[in-house]
Design a protein around this motif. Structure first.
Motif, PDB file in Angstrom:
ATOM      1  N   LEU A 172       0.824  -1.202   0.000  1.00 25.44           N
ATOM      2  CA  LEU A 172       0.000   0.000   0.000  1.00 25.44           C
ATOM      3  C   LEU A 172       0.861   1.256   0.000  1.00 25.44           C
ATOM      4  CD1 LEU A 172      -2.531  -1.301   2.666  1.00 25.44           C
ATOM      5  CD2 LEU A 172      -2.753  -1.401   0.177  1.00 25.44           C
ATOM      6  N   LYS A 173       2.016   1.182   0.621  1.00 29.03           N
ATOM      7  CA  LYS A 173       2.912   2.338   0.708  1.00 29.03           C
ATOM      8  C   LYS A 173       3.492   2.682  -0.659  1.00 29.03           C
ATOM      9  CE  LYS A 173       7.303   3.761   2.805  1.00 29.03           C
ATOM     10  NZ  LYS A 173       8.164   3.816   1.646  1.00 29.03           N
ATOM     11  N   ASP A 174       3.960   1.686  -1.384  1.00 27.41           N
ATOM     12  CA  ASP A 174       4.634   1.937  -2.662  1.00 27.41           C
ATOM     13  C   ASP A 174       3.735   1.713  -3.874  1.00 27.41           C
ATOM     14  OD1 ASP A 174       7.001   2.645  -1.367  1.00 27.41           O
ATOM     15  OD2 ASP A 174       7.652   0.566  -1.236  1.00 27.41           O
ATOM     16  N   GLY A 175       2.510   1.228  -3.647  1.00 26.74           N
ATOM     17  CA  GLY A 175       1.529   1.158  -4.710  1.00 26.74           C
ATOM     18  C   GLY A 175       1.734   0.075  -5.748  1.00 26.74           C
ATOM     19  N   TYR A 176       2.054  -1.133  -5.304  1.00 27.46           N
ATOM     20  CA  TYR A 176       2.145  -2.234  -6.255  1.00 27.46           C
ATOM     21  C   TYR A 176       1.573  -3.503  -5.649  1.00 27.46           C
ATOM     22  CZ  TYR A 176       6.315  -3.866  -3.717  1.00 27.46           C
ATOM     23  OH  TYR A 176       7.181  -4.317  -2.751  1.00 27.46           O
ATOM     24  N   ARG A 177       1.238  -4.446  -6.528  1.00 31.21           N
ATOM     25  CA  ARG A 177       0.761  -5.765  -6.113  1.00 31.21           C
ATOM     26  C   ARG A 177       1.731  -6.800  -6.662  1.00 31.21           C
ATOM     27  NH1 ARG A 177      -5.183  -8.213  -6.680  1.00 31.21           N
ATOM     28  NH2 ARG A 177      -5.258  -7.312  -4.620  1.00 31.21           N
ATOM     29  N   LEU A 178       2.130  -7.729  -5.805  1.00 36.70           N
ATOM     30  CA  LEU A 178       2.966  -8.861  -6.192  1.00 36.70           C
ATOM     31  C   LEU A 178       2.134 -10.124  -6.015  1.00 36.70           C
ATOM     32  CD1 LEU A 178       5.708 -10.202  -6.889  1.00 36.70           C
ATOM     33  CD2 LEU A 178       6.212 -10.143  -4.431  1.00 36.70           C
ATOM     34  N   THR A 179       1.964 -10.864  -7.107  1.00 34.15           N
ATOM     35  CA  THR A 179       1.269 -12.148  -7.051  1.00 34.15           C
ATOM     36  C   THR A 179       2.313 -13.240  -7.198  1.00 34.15           C
ATOM     37  OG1 THR A 179      -0.679 -11.152  -8.045  1.00 34.15           O
ATOM     38  CG2 THR A 179      -0.552 -13.552  -8.074  1.00 34.15           C
ATOM     39  N   ILE A 180       2.302 -14.185  -6.265  1.00 34.36           N
ATOM     40  CA  ILE A 180       3.279 -15.273  -6.246  1.00 34.36           C
ATOM     41  C   ILE A 180       2.535 -16.590  -6.408  1.00 34.36           C
ATOM     42  CG2 ILE A 180       5.096 -16.418  -4.926  1.00 34.36           C
ATOM     43  CD1 ILE A 180       5.264 -13.804  -3.223  1.00 34.36           C
ATOM     44  N   GLU A 181       2.807 -17.298  -7.487  1.00 37.38           N
ATOM     45  CA  GLU A 181       2.268 -18.646  -7.673  1.00 37.38           C
ATOM     46  C   GLU A 181       3.434 -19.613  -7.565  1.00 37.38           C
ATOM     47  OE1 GLU A 181       0.102 -18.750 -11.327  1.00 37.38           O
ATOM     48  OE2 GLU A 181      -1.462 -17.428 -10.556  1.00 37.38           O
ATOM     49  N   SER A 182       3.319 -20.602  -6.691  1.00 42.50           N
ATOM     50  CA  SER A 182       4.442 -21.501  -6.386  1.00 42.50           C
ATOM     51  C   SER A 182       4.084 -22.951  -6.639  1.00 42.50           C
ATOM     52  CB  SER A 182       4.835 -21.361  -4.908  1.00 42.50           C
ATOM     53  OG  SER A 182       5.212 -20.052  -4.591  1.00 42.50           O
ATOM     54  N   GLN A 183       5.091 -23.698  -7.057  1.00 45.91           N
ATOM     55  CA  GLN A 183       4.999 -25.152  -7.158  1.00 45.91           C
ATOM     56  C   GLN A 183       6.286 -25.741  -6.616  1.00 45.91           C
ATOM     57  OE1 GLN A 183       4.406 -26.148 -11.281  1.00 45.91           O
ATOM     58  NE2 GLN A 183       2.198 -25.991 -11.091  1.00 45.91           N
ATOM     59  N   ALA A 184       6.154 -26.851  -5.901  1.00 42.50           N
ATOM     60  CA  ALA A 184       7.343 -27.518  -5.375  1.00 42.50           C
ATOM     61  C   ALA A 184       8.167 -28.078  -6.528  1.00 42.50           C
ATOM     62  CB  ALA A 184       6.941 -28.628  -4.421  1.00 42.50           C
TER      63      ALA A 184
END
Length: 187
Positions: A172-184
């Protein structure tokens, strides 16, 4: 007529100069800016080992950029390689003392290894480890689906576990969204 216009501009300029100290004083007494926070949690505080392939997608200012990542973490080191179209753009290694980073010439300078490590730790490390690593004035709270990082009363970042393999971090401070999709990673 030109002189009248110049006099009006001079009067306007005087009013602006007179009001400037009041505006600046108002800014100085307003809310204090949120300081930069970059988590530097020791790898051992993760409490487990990770070997993941990830898709990281950043959305900011209406633009979206995705990269692939390989993340390995154990009690001694966190290692991350960021790939774009199969080429290694950056490598990070964090041993709890020193963050080493190497990057390709074409890798964007604004993509900071320090920020990436901090975001990954906020998203993946146990909330107790995060809480223990925060400086004064910072707090982190967690429910079953939401983790919120706060500075004083202000929410700075929110982490949502959308699915078991998908995490969304809103800075919220820097105005970005990070989406992390992970697989083992398969051994």
């Amino acid at each position: 007529m030109l002189i009248t216009g110049e006099l009006q501009m001079l009067n306007l300029f005087r009013h602006v100069l007179w009001a400037l100290p009041l505006v600046l004083a108002g800014c100085a007494s307003g809310p204090k800016p949120v300081p930069e926070l970059l988590l530097r949690l020791h790898p051992s505080t993760l409490g487990t080992s990770l070997a993941l392939t990830q898709r990281l997608e950043v959305t900011a200012v209406g633009r979206r950029q995705a990269v692939e990542a390989l993340l390995e973490a154990d009690a001694q080191t966190v290692r991350l390689a960021l790939l774009d179209l199969g080429r290694t753009g950056a490598r990070l290694s964090w041993d709890g003392e020193q963050l080493t980073e190497s990057r390709a010439d074409w890798w964007p300078a604004q993509v900071s290894g320090s920020r990436i490590l901090s975001d990954l730790q906020l998203a993946l490390w146990p909330v107790k480890a995060i809480r223990d690593g925060l400086p004064p004035g910072w707090t982190v709270e967690e429910t079953s689906t939401l983790r919120e990082l706060r500075y004083g009363a202000e929410a700075v970042a929110r982490v949502r576990r959308a699915r078991a393999d998908r995490i969304e971090l809103d800075n919220l401070k820097d105005g970005y969204r990070l989406t992390i999709e992970s697989q083992a990673l398969q051994p």
